[in-house]
Design an enzyme around this catalytic site. Structure first.
Site, mmCIF file in Angstrom:
data_model
loop_
_atom_site.group_PDB
_atom_site.id
_atom_site.type_symbol
_atom_site.label_atom_id
_atom_site.label_comp_id
_atom_site.label_asym_id
_atom_site.label_seq_id
_atom_site.Cartn_x
_atom_site.Cartn_y
_atom_site.Cartn_z
ATOM 1 C CD GLU A 1 -13.009 7.699 1.854
ATOM 2 O OE1 GLU A 1 -13.510 8.963 1.857
ATOM 3 O OE2 GLU A 1 -13.701 6.729 1.536
ATOM 4 N N GLY B 1 -6.074 -3.636 -3.004
ATOM 5 C CA GLY B 1 -5.108 -3.482 -3.848
ATOM 6 C C GLY B 1 -4.232 -2.057 -3.797
ATOM 7 C CB VAL C 1 -1.031 -0.005 1.108
ATOM 8 C CG1 VAL C 1 -1.839 1.307 1.339
ATOM 9 C CG2 VAL C 1 -2.153 -1.339 1.149
ATOM 10 N N GLY D 1 -11.676 0.228 0.347
ATOM 11 C CA GLY D 1 -10.380 0.589 -0.515
ATOM 12 C C GLY D 1 -10.482 1.740 -1.291
ATOM 13 C CD GLU E 1 -5.971 -7.051 5.868
ATOM 14 O OE1 GLU E 1 -5.244 -6.630 6.753
ATOM 15 O OE2 GLU E 1 -6.561 -6.672 4.913
ATOM 16 C CE LYS F 1 -11.760 -3.361 5.027
ATOM 17 N NZ LYS F 1 -11.632 -4.364 3.800
ATOM 18 N N GLY G 1 -2.036 -9.239 -3.775
ATOM 19 C CA GLY G 1 -1.840 -7.970 -2.722
ATOM 20 C C GLY G 1 -3.274 -7.751 -2.317
ATOM 21 C CB ILE H 1 -15.377 2.760 -2.723
ATOM 22 C CG1 ILE H 1 -15.382 1.541 -3.724
ATOM 23 C CG2 ILE H 1 -16.716 3.502 -2.714
ATOM 24 C CD1 ILE H 1 -16.253 0.447 -3.075
HETATM 25 N N1 HSE Z 1 -7.888 -7.421 2.880
HETATM 26 C C1 HSE Z 1 -8.562 -6.564 2.654
HETATM 27 C C2 HSE Z 1 -9.687 -7.011 1.502
HETATM 28 C C3 HSE Z 1 -7.888 -5.232 2.018
HETATM 29 O O1 HSE Z 1 -9.219 -7.851 0.911
HETATM 30 O O2 HSE Z 1 -10.681 -6.238 1.218
HETATM 31 C C4 HSE Z 1 -8.529 -3.936 2.064
HETATM 32 O O3 HSE Z 1 -8.823 -3.606 3.243
#
Ligand code: HSE
Length: 429
Positions: free
Chosen positions: A127, A301, A12, A132, A188, A203, A185, A134
């Site tokens: 954010e 990603g 990231v 991700g 986690e 989330k 990628g 969005i």
């Molecule tokens: N591992 C998380 C996913 C990364 O796959 O959504 C983004 O938070």
């Protein structure tokens, strides 16, 4: 020039750097000044870095960032609770603005961190922690600010959506799809976070805070992951006109009760969330002014996440010198959400039964004993002396459903293969 201290330079972090370099002119135009990474905290100084990262000073000592007066914004992309939480806290106390992608830290420590940000008159933005790339946090905070939020339904984990899509579309095995998500990628460092539903639950805690303005803890979210979902479940759901998604649900009923839960969910193929494939995420919002609205896009990603992070950096720069309420959440009220067991859903049940007289009568009688009414039923003959029964129930309180399933499980003439909730079946969801 605005100088950034980057905590972490993994996937990231590289995405953040790439966006800042690739779109430097546009970003400079928006901010009125250039924006660059001055120093990056890494674990291993000897690791080879790409030539694009020339000009960044790498360090293993966070104080090189926290004590540097030239650095005004600290971007945290370490992931995990520690040391990220303590470094974010220290950065706020050093009066640095902070941008973080860390869902775990925000979900667990939001009240403490926003209080620190308020006390030190700096911004704390997150954010990238949900959805991700969005811009869902900004949309809830600003775009939907005049609305009361009634429901938030999200596909919030790219890895699990990728796995479910690959199983459904390419008949891939679970572990093969997970390995691909790791390679790309999305996953986690410990993919248990993804497949157990924990990442989605973090989330949802954040969306509850921003969308419903309530402060809930992780243990108030009933969450389940996708490890029990088989290819047969997905194929059976398809036969009935549904797909299966890992759905985060937050809603408030007319009486003001909240429900927050994460579980695999059958979604009718005609629903907009059913078309969200692979690592895409989506958030379906019901708001009392706007109505229904769908946000979708890449949920994981390096570049999508980098885009969300840099958007927070730019927004922070817009607010330099004027301590805006937009970047510091006000304290939220605590609520006691309803227990999942007391909520109503439709359910999908998959059974393998002996193909003999009276079995179907046993199934319907035992379900009927618990007020479980059948909306749709298909029976298919299998190769041997068994049959598969697929059932969609009418709405039923979850605890009644569990009681009915326990009774079925005592019968020797049948086996309960799966029980999965059905979403969006009517206005109750
Ligand atoms: N591992 C998380 C996913 C990364 O796959 O959504 C983004 O938070």
């Amino acid at each position: 020039m605005v100088q950034i201290g980057l905590l972490g330079f993994g996937n990231v972090g590289e995405g953040v750097h790439e966006i800042l370099v690739k779109n430097a002119v546009r970003i400079q135009e928006r901010c009125g000044q250039p924006v660059r990474i001055k120093t990056a905290l890494v674990r291993d100084l000897s690791k080879p870095r790409s030539s694009a990262s020339q000009g960044i000073s790498f360090t293993t000592n966070p104080d090189d960032i926290l004590n540097d007066p030239d650095i005004s914004i600290v971007v945290e992309v370490l992931g995990g609770e520690n040391p990220a939480y303590s470094l974010i806290s220290r950065a706020l106390k050093f009066k640095k603005h902070v941008v973080t992608a860390n869902k775990e830290v925000i979900a667990k420590h939001k009240e403490t961190l926003f209080s620190l940000a308020r006390d030190h008159q700096v911004c704390l933005s997150f954010e990238a922690a949900v959805g991700g790339g969005i811009p869902i946090i900004r949309s809830l905070k600003v775009g939907l600010a005049p609305n009361e939020i009634e429901g938030i339904y999200g596909i919030l984990n790219g890895t699990t959506n990728f796995i479910l899509s690959r199983i459904e579309n390419d008949k891939q095995e679970f572990n093969v799809a997970l390995a691909k998500a790791q390679e790309l990628g999305f996953a986690e460092a410990d993919p248990y976070m993804d497949v157990s539903g924990l990442d989605t639950a973090y989330k949802l805690v954040i969306l509850a805070y921003v969308g419903f303005k309530v402060n809930i803890t992780l243990d108030q979210v009933a969450y389940e992951g996708i490890t029990s979902i088989s290819r047969t479940d997905i194929e059976s759901a398809n036969q009935l006109g549904y797909t299966i998604k890992l759905l985060a649900i937050g809603r408030r009923d007319n009486a003001g009760n909240h429900v927050f839960k994460v579980h695999p969910t059958l979604i009718l193929k005609s629903h907009p969330l059913a078309s969200i494939q692979n690592e895409l995420n989506a958030v379906f919002v019901r708001a009392n002014g706007l109505g229904e609205c769908l946000f979708s896009g890449p949920g994981a990603g390096p570049l999508p996440t980098g885009s969300a992070i840099v958007s927070d950096v730019i927004d922070t720069i817009f607010d330099f010198g004027c301590h805006s309420r937009r970047h510091v959440e006000p304290p939220a009220k605590s609520v006691v959400p309803l227990q999942s067991a007391t909520t109503e859903s439709q359910f999908f049940i998959r059974l393998t039964v002996a193909d003999s007289v009276g079995v179907l009568e046993t199934v319907t009688r035992l379900l009927g004993k618990h007020n479980i009414s059948i909306a749709n039923l298909i029976q298919q003959k299998n190769h041997k002396d068994t049959a598969t029964i697929l059932i969609i129930t009418h709405h039923i309180v979850e605890s009644e459903m569990r009681a009915g399933i326990s009774e079925l499980e005592k019968e020797t003439c049948l086996k309960v293969d799966s029980v999965i909730r059905v979403g969006f079946s009517d206005s109750i969801e």
